[in-house]
Design a protein around this motif. Structure first.
Motif, mmCIF file in Angstrom:
data_model
loop_
_atom_site.group_PDB
_atom_site.id
_atom_site.type_symbol
_atom_site.label_atom_id
_atom_site.label_comp_id
_atom_site.label_asym_id
_atom_site.label_seq_id
_atom_site.Cartn_x
_atom_site.Cartn_y
_atom_site.Cartn_z
ATOM 1 N N PRO A 281 -5.357 0.277 4.722
ATOM 2 C CA PRO A 281 -5.130 -0.718 3.670
ATOM 3 C C PRO A 281 -4.514 -1.980 4.255
ATOM 4 O O PRO A 281 -4.012 -1.981 5.366
ATOM 5 C CB PRO A 281 -4.162 -0.016 2.722
ATOM 6 N N ARG A 282 -4.561 -3.021 3.496
ATOM 7 C CA ARG A 282 -3.968 -4.284 3.925
ATOM 8 C C ARG A 282 -2.512 -4.330 3.478
ATOM 9 O O ARG A 282 -2.226 -4.182 2.290
ATOM 10 C CB ARG A 282 -4.732 -5.456 3.321
ATOM 11 N N PRO B 25 0.837 -1.195 0.000
ATOM 12 C CA PRO B 25 0.000 0.000 0.000
ATOM 13 C C PRO B 25 0.874 1.247 0.000
ATOM 14 O O PRO B 25 1.925 1.268 0.628
ATOM 15 C CB PRO B 25 -0.779 -0.129 1.314
ATOM 16 N N LEU C 31 -2.040 8.240 1.694
ATOM 17 C CA LEU C 31 -2.753 8.405 2.936
ATOM 18 C C LEU C 31 -1.814 8.243 4.121
ATOM 19 O O LEU C 31 -0.793 7.557 4.037
ATOM 20 C CB LEU C 31 -3.936 7.438 3.027
ATOM 21 N N ASP D 67 -8.132 8.973 6.190
ATOM 22 C CA ASP D 67 -8.794 8.710 4.921
ATOM 23 C C ASP D 67 -10.035 7.869 5.191
ATOM 24 O O ASP D 67 -9.985 6.922 5.974
ATOM 25 C CB ASP D 67 -7.850 7.961 3.979
ATOM 26 N N ALA D 68 -11.118 8.182 4.529
ATOM 27 C CA ALA D 68 -12.371 7.453 4.725
ATOM 28 C C ALA D 68 -12.289 6.013 4.239
ATOM 29 O O ALA D 68 -13.075 5.165 4.651
ATOM 30 C CB ALA D 68 -13.509 8.183 4.016
ATOM 31 N N ARG D 69 -11.328 5.707 3.356
ATOM 32 C CA ARG D 69 -11.201 4.339 2.848
ATOM 33 C C ARG D 69 -10.700 3.379 3.919
ATOM 34 O O ARG D 69 -10.812 2.174 3.778
ATOM 35 C CB ARG D 69 -10.245 4.309 1.655
ATOM 36 N N GLY D 70 -10.135 3.897 4.970
ATOM 37 C CA GLY D 70 -9.670 3.054 6.053
ATOM 38 C C GLY D 70 -8.261 2.537 5.836
ATOM 39 O O GLY D 70 -7.566 2.904 4.891
#
Length: 192
Positions: free
Chosen positions: A186-187, A133, A155, A181-184
């Motif tokens: 990442p993995r 990421p 992010l 970030d609203a996407r949260g």
């Protein structure tokens, strides 16, 4: 992974690693076979498990340094199952054998660290597999930061200096981290 820090001193870092290793080896040298079979503070792990885990972590650090130095993918372990198997099988050894394992692993890590060019010693791994990421890590307790993926506008993930690598290495779900970030969150890629 690259660091934002410009004050990194490779010689000082190696000196701190050597001092901590010396303390660990000094403690381990006092252990008897009964001591290494005794329970540790970690649930279901003996002191032998912990010592084996530390030796394997030195090996893993050497693998990651090799990866950073050569660009050849050398993950920490072939798999999570291999990690568990190596720790479990190593934990049953006697105190003298565990001490030799720790010494050998620490020496191999130090040798690989010394092979790194000075400008590369502050890197853990340059993620070249394309599936890491793009994130900017900010350690809230130390103020240090790292950029992964080479995108300075990526992010931001905030947390303690201990929480960030735990998440990156798959040893924590990152529930104690904050993402801007609203996407949260990442993995991260698996290093195994």
């Amino acid at each position: 992974m690259t660091t934002d820090r410009t004050d990194f001193d490779p010689a000082a870092a190696l000196a701190r690693i050597a001092a901590a290793t010396g303390q660990l080896l000094g403690t381990a040298a006092k252990f008897t076979d009964a001591d290494v079979r005794a329970p540790s503070l970690l649930p279901d792990w003996s002191r032998g498990h912990v010592l084996t885990h530390l030796a394997r972590n030195a090996d893993c650090g050497r693998h990651l340094l090799t990866w950073a130095r050569t660009g050849t993918e050398t993950p920490e372990y072939p798999s999570l199952a291999a990690r568990a198997e190596q720790i479990e099988s190593g934990a049953g050894r006697g105190a003298a054998e565990l001490l030799v394992d720790l010494r050998d692993s620490a020496a191999a890590f130090e040798a690989e660290y010394r092979r790194m060019p000075p400008e590369g010693r502050h890197r853990t791994v340059r993620w070249t597999r394309g599936h890491a990421p793009a994130v900017r890590l900010h350690a809230t307790d130390t103020g240090t930061g790292h950029v992964i993926g080479g995108d300075p506008s990526a992010l931001v993930v905030r947390g303690s200096q201990g929480s960030l690598p735990a998440w990156l290495m798959g040893r924590s779900p990152g529930t104690d981290l904050v993402v801007d970030d609203a996407r949260g969150l990442p993995r991260p890629p698996s290093l195994y």
